[in-house]
Design an enzyme around this catalytic site. Structure first.
Site, short mmCIF file in Angstrom:
data_model
loop_
_atom_site.label_atom_id
_atom_site.label_comp_id
_atom_site.label_asym_id
_atom_site.label_seq_id
_atom_site.Cartn_x
_atom_site.Cartn_y
_atom_site.Cartn_z
N TRP A 133 11.69 54.40 -22.29
CA TRP A 133 12.95 53.79 -21.87
C TRP A 133 13.52 52.86 -22.93
O TRP A 133 14.70 52.54 -22.91
CB TRP A 133 12.77 53.03 -20.55
CG TRP A 133 11.97 51.78 -20.70
CD1 TRP A 133 10.72 51.67 -21.24
CD2 TRP A 133 12.35 50.45 -20.36
NE1 TRP A 133 10.31 50.37 -21.22
CE2 TRP A 133 11.29 49.60 -20.68
CE3 TRP A 133 13.49 49.90 -19.78
CZ2 TRP A 133 11.32 48.22 -20.47
CZ3 TRP A 133 13.52 48.53 -19.56
CH2 TRP A 133 12.45 47.70 -19.91
N ASP A 134 12.66 52.44 -23.89
CA ASP A 134 13.13 51.60 -24.99
C ASP A 134 14.30 52.26 -25.71
O ASP A 134 15.13 51.59 -26.30
CB ASP A 134 12.03 51.40 -26.04
CG ASP A 134 10.63 51.37 -25.48
OD1 ASP A 134 10.47 51.46 -24.27
OD2 ASP A 134 9.69 51.26 -26.29
N GLU A 138 5.00 45.63 -16.35
CA GLU A 138 3.90 46.54 -16.01
C GLU A 138 2.63 45.80 -15.55
O GLU A 138 1.57 46.40 -15.46
CB GLU A 138 3.61 47.46 -17.20
CG GLU A 138 4.79 48.40 -17.46
CD GLU A 138 4.61 49.29 -18.69
OE1 GLU A 138 3.84 48.91 -19.58
OE2 GLU A 138 5.25 50.35 -18.74
N LYS A 158 4.19 40.67 -17.63
CA LYS A 158 3.93 41.17 -18.97
C LYS A 158 5.15 41.00 -19.87
O LYS A 158 5.04 40.69 -21.04
CB LYS A 158 3.55 42.65 -18.89
CG LYS A 158 3.19 43.28 -20.21
CD LYS A 158 2.92 44.78 -20.03
CE LYS A 158 2.74 45.49 -21.37
NZ LYS A 158 2.92 46.94 -21.25
N GLN A 159 6.31 41.25 -19.29
CA GLN A 159 7.55 41.21 -20.06
C GLN A 159 8.70 40.99 -19.08
O GLN A 159 8.56 41.24 -17.90
CB GLN A 159 7.73 42.50 -20.84
CG GLN A 159 7.86 43.75 -19.99
CD GLN A 159 7.75 45.01 -20.85
OE1 GLN A 159 6.72 45.63 -20.91
NE2 GLN A 159 8.84 45.37 -21.50
#
Lengths: 765, 765
Positions: free
Chosen positions: A354-355, A482, A594-595
């Site tokens: 998806w980046d 995630e 995580k992000q």
């Protein structure tokens, strides 16, 4: 905060990556850094000649993949992984003199220097070889992969005898016999070799997928020599023995054409022949080099970022831009995605994630629109595969794969492959973003509409009504964070779906108003029904977005606020990265993320949220984010710039431009963090530059880090090339090319022309 | 409700399983049904002689396992599966006459009959073989695996020539060369063969685990014959050629001793020799058979269930009891668990699950206490492995594996292996239950205490404080309802943990009071600290048990009440079982549950809950349970009995006793559903009999299904054997053996003696 330790492998220089001392133990890291690529072919910076030390000889061709199978799992869970397979080593070379074979693992050498020239896109390496018998040769290697001809690689060797005359043997050609490292297997079967033309060819095919690569090369030498052919099972090379005089300089130029084909067919060799004739017939090494250098010259005029008085970040950001432009160029005929590591290594298997749309697309949108378009075209061409994947998941419409090469799902971990909807919504977001920046209605209508309809269908079929709250949402998902999985009403997932529905409805209205014929064609083709669109509107309206009314904090997912808290500062350093050091399941039971997910939405759809909301959510989630994705810190930095947290913003930026150059994540040896290099660019343009591109016209709100005397960046927008210079007093904007465009700066609209506009830099909040 | 279709493969008979028509297509189903076992060795009902049709030749020895590896996964996620490996075929036989080899796939035969005699534990098969050349032989095979000698299998053949004299060749012996079906691989390496004693031996070892099995056999023949030895790489047999007269009857009796060893050692053959001498020196086929039959005779006296006027359930429940007693007997020296399929097939790899303590243990507790104790001893002996597993999961104490043979985790699916805590709490529950029924303080103190302390430690380290509700609970778990995963504050998990803490504290108090020396020894050994126990008390007290105050329904886990609802009746029949027909992830996003969790607690700790709570929760969860575990319907049936839902109770019971006999789940071919056979027994004793064994004294509250004239069951309790007869008027109870015991019937306490007590049957609610 993040505390990473970097190492310095190369000299700081504004335009060059320079290695002056060869250290065997860093070989693979430098091979990654010295990757040359044109987005179609990518080659790590391994040595041309024999090297018996630790090395990863890797060349990768986009779209040429093999596959491995695991034991079948549950229904809808993929058990096949595809990977861009290690392809022809077009640099294969052996050098023998004085009865000694050159090998920097054992040979004596001095004055070693390897330089990647970012300005011209050329990698050179030189050193003096002292043979055991006492001869000295100066050797210089040069390589580049053409940015103007997708299938062309160029390789040059110069040899000078420094002290006496004698014989030197050079073998150089192409070798398919290297193993794909991750699986420790060579996946090629030899098809044919040929030496009948004025070039030499070798064709191989992959075992399972039947992909064909044919490598052809032609050699020019500066001096006559005895010549022969050296062959191996999957290798062919030319052997040349030169009588070299003292101080004589011999030059060997090799042009390599690598053609790939999707499947075996009878015309393979004649098709290959035509492609070779075209190159070898018209282009010499020198012409190809000129073209390549001109490409880079023009490119830098449109994309350069300058940073005043910060030579490390100056080098860092140019390295990022260079590698991004190399990694995906949009020129090749084959439509592929962009790998998480570009074509610089094997980790992530050369798959796209998806980046592509969330991190890389913005970079290309403002630097190389062809590449941006190609990225979205890849999603259009793989729509049938996404429809098939939706079926496998018992869904309607199209479900885009979390990891893919050819559009099918290549991730065998169900928790990612089945639960992450974010690629599908990222594709929709990408179309939206592309449209805002380019105004390209043709592409949006002709290719985007169908994607949007199919993604909405998928979302509708995946969406469910909460039994208690009576609202729509997604249950059992994993969002971009995630560290939580199988959660319900994930904010990011729900919000992105809502925006996808809304944008699709808008596009359908616009298309109907502007081109009813095409509208009818598409609705007929997709069998779109009116009540479908009505349902989408209803779902979007009643989407469950959970926000604490007091604090204004959006709950990352239903129940997140009750998750046990962990003070990130209490996690011992030796447990980091925790995804490697903690038991897998342990990661999922804290409020640690995580992000960014909520915060990412606040960047993607910046204008949807108030300053107060952004501040409340930043303050809340910043304490809970451990940044175990290299994509993470830049997003926090960008938000911190907007919120006036300038120290934090710089702290998060600190590692961005040199993430790979200084190997902060300790795994650059595996390849470059391509999408993170994009994040470094975002960090400057969206962060310090304060750009927001979710509304028309796009906005700028620059600030400047304390230690920078100035910085400038260039963007392409609505057909113009703009240059923005920011210094501690002013923001100076002018147009370099194209038509005049409107731009908002600090919430005021300006028309940008060739004439510089000077706007006082906004004071710190 | 459940709607399953069964098929009838065998004749209904109160004590026998009779197959009268051989149908090749049902071969594997009948092989499973005709399994003979003694809990140590188990053999499917495959044919003795050559059979070239579809068959699954499988013999399994508890504890003799091999292993396979998958690619390494995340930290703490196992990548090794162990499986009880297909062992020696001790029935290996070949029969040749008239130049034709007997093979029911091709040979002509008549008067076929196969009978499993449940009363005596003996399987026979007979038929008349008509050779192509016109001879007729009556053949009769008999087999059993001794219930009194763990390593002894008995095999007999009788051959009668019906019409002429001639020669017949019989080869019979032992064969290790069959493949383990699931992996289509033979895992044995030949070690030695020997024919020097009055018995024949063959030893083999497994490739990876180095387990050794030695099969030894001795043959008695009723008539002299020419003899020889037939050998293959992993096979040895005796060849006998008989001159057979018209109407002559020849008998071949074969006693097989299978000895297994954990690892190679020098004394292997001498140890094997001693074990063989003991059997072959003292026990003939006939003596072994007498012993075996006496065992079953005595056993049935203590465990039989009679059902009046329902011959199908009568046969069914006896089949269940027989197979349960065969599957695990508690006599073997090797301490092993009980496989989910016993030793009747390869699915589930012969691994033990939580069913051991929750479903099987109650059956053995009331029928074969030695077996019950052995099950718990297995957990004691594997405590070190559970401690190791806890470490892998970053936890303290002991984490019992979800699937295991040797005590290590054998499940490679992290969502089960890492998230399911229910084996650990089931072990604690098993100790509690064992103690209540047996009053065996010695075992509880000496072995149980240590387990309990270590399980509490694990639970404490896994337990977390909710940030919002400030209560203790487990986050990121999967409870027994495997249609929800990665959930927080799962009712079953939280409740069972609370009870584990409380019971452990109670046991520690009791032990200190009764045997302070042992108490000190154990606390020293386990380094137990006083504040640990205090913390456990605090956690138990503040455990998060979520109950809706209005409806009294316990929320299965945090957020469950908001999950999208699905009307089970709307699921099309062709989508069932949904775990096979739905995309894996789709299963997890509804309020649909696979099997009871809240309701199971209400059975295990019946007295903790009010009638109103049970009713409210039954009414709520019954509508949401799709019963995709064969363990599920019986629990609902048992609760329905208590709540007065008699029709529902019988409806759920309907498939219980004949689940395998009539192949309701369509996979009996893979082996028997051993733990479900246990559930059938629970369904009668706990369901119709209304037994509850979570408090002292245990309680009965019988009802009777409408179509039964009477039923009776026998239980062992506190050293006594009780017989309970229930007819539409009365419950009649008396003691058959042992000391007098107290029992509650319909909430009134009685002392049960040899004298019958008659209590009027409670009227239907």
């Amino acid at each position: 905060m993040i505390n990473k330790k970097g190492s310095r492998y190369v000299k700081v220089d504004p335009w060059r990556i320079i290695e002056e001392n060869f250290d065997k133990s860093n070989m693979r890291i430098l091979e990654s850094l010295f990757t040359v690529s044109n987005g179609y072919i990518g080659t790590r910076g391994y040595f041309d000649e024999l090297y018996t030390g630790d090395t990863h000889i890797g060349t990768y061709v986009a779209g040429v993949f093999e596959e491995v199978y695991e034991k079948p799992s549950y229904k809808g869970v993929p058990n096949r992984t595809q990977f861009v397979v290690n392809n022809a080593n077009w640099l294969y070379t052996r050098i023998i003199a004085d009865g000694e074979e050159l090998d920097l693992n054992h040979s004596n050498f001095s004055e070693y220097k390897r330089v990647l020239d970012l300005k011209r896109g050329i990698l050179t390496r030189e050193f003096i070889w002292h043979t055991k018998k006492g001869s000295s040769f100066k050797l210089k290697f040069e390589r580049f992969i053409s940015m103007t001809k997708s299938n062309v690689c160029c390789h040059k060797m110069e040899i000078t005898s420094l002290d006496k005359s004698g014989k030197i043997k050079i073998i150089t050609g192409v070798d398919f016999s290297h193993k794909h490292r991750i699986y420790d297997t060579n996946y090629w079967e030899g098809l044919f070799k040929s030496n009948e033309n004025d070039y030499i060819s070798i064709g191989c095919k992959t075992i399972k997928t039947n992909k064909i690569s044919i490598a052809n090369f032609k050699i020019e030498v500066s001096k006559a020599c005895a010549q022969g052919i050296v062959e191996g099972e999957k290798k062919i090379a030319k052997e040349m023995v030169f009588d070299i005089e003292e101080n004589e300089n011999i030059e060997i130029k090799k042009v390599v054409v690598i053609n790939s084909f999707d499947r075996l067919n009878e015309n393979l060799q004649s098709e290959n022949g035509k492609l070779c004739q075209y190159i070898f017939g018209q282009y010499s090494y020198s012409i190809l080099k000129q073209e390549h250098e001109r490409f880079w010259e023009r490119m830098w005029e449109e994309v350069d970022i300058e940073i005043g008085q910060d030579s490390e970040n100056q080098q860092g950001i140019r390295f990022c831009i260079f590698q991004m432009l190399q990694a995906y160029s949009g020129m090749q005929d084959v439509v592929t995605g962009i790998g998480a590591k570009g074509l610089s290594g094997e980790v992530y298997n050369g798959n796209s994630f998806w980046d592509s749309e969330v991190y890389c697309l913005p970079f290309y949108l403002f630097t190389n629109i062809d590449a941006a378009k190609k990225l979205l075209e890849f999603r259009y061409f793989t729509l049938p595969q996404a429809q098939q994947r939706a079926k496998e998941l018992d869904l309607k419409g199209a479900f885009y794969p979390i990891a893919t090469i050819d559009g099918t799902e290549s991730c065998t971990l169900w928790q990612h492959a089945n639960l992450q909807l974010q690629v599908s919504t990222a594709v929709a977001y990408g179309l939206y973003h592309y449209y805002i920046v380019t105004k390209d209605e043709k592409f949006l209508f002709e290719k985007g509409t169908e994607i949007l309809i199919e993604v909405c269908r998928m979302l509708e079929s995946r969406c469910q009504l909460g039994q208690k709250d009576g609202k729509y949402g997604f249950f059992g998902v994993m969002g971009p964070d995630e560290f939580h999985m199988m959660v319900n009403n994930d904010f990011y997932t729900n919000y992105m779906a809502k925006k996808t529905f809304e944008f699709t409805i808008e596009v359908l209205k616009l298309l109907k108003a502007k081109d009813e014929k095409l509208y009818n064609e598409i609705t007929r083709k997709t069998k779109l029904e009116r009540n479908e669109v009505e349902r989408w509107a209803d779902i979007a309206k009643n989407m469950n977005i959970i926000q604490d009314p007091q604090s204004k904090v959006f709950e990352q997912h239903e129940g997140y606020f009750n998750l046990p808290h962990i003070e990130l500062s209490t996690i011992p350093e030796d447990q980091i990265p925790i995804y490697k050091n903690w038991a897998y399941d342990r990661i999922f039971r804290y409020d640690m993320i995580k992000q960014p997910a909520v915060l990412l939405c606040m960047l993607l759809y910046s204008s949807d949220f108030t300053f107060e909301e952004k501040k409340a959510n930043y303050d809340y989630y910043d304490l809970r984010c451990i940044h175990e994705s290299s994509l993470s810190p830049s997003i926090h930095s960008i938000l911190a710039c907007e919120l006036g947290y300038y120290d934090k913003a710089y702290e998060y930026f600190k590692y961005a431009t040199r993430l790979d150059l200084d190997n902060y994540n300790r795994n650059t040896d595996e390849g470059l963090h391509i999408t993170s290099l994009a994040a470094a660019w975002l960090n400057i343009v969206y962060g310090f530059g304060g750009m927001r591109s979710d509304t028309v016209p796009i906005k700028l709100a620059p600030i400047i880090p304390e230690n920078w005397s100035y910085y400038s960046f260039r963007i392409k927008y609505n057909g113009a090339v703009l240059k923005i210079v920011v210094d501690p007093q002013n923001v100076t904007i002018k147009k370099l090319k194209g038509a005049d465009v409107e731009l908002m700066v600090y919430d005021k609209t300006y028309t940008i022309t060739e004439d510089e506009i000077k706007i006082p830099l906004q004071q710190r909040r």
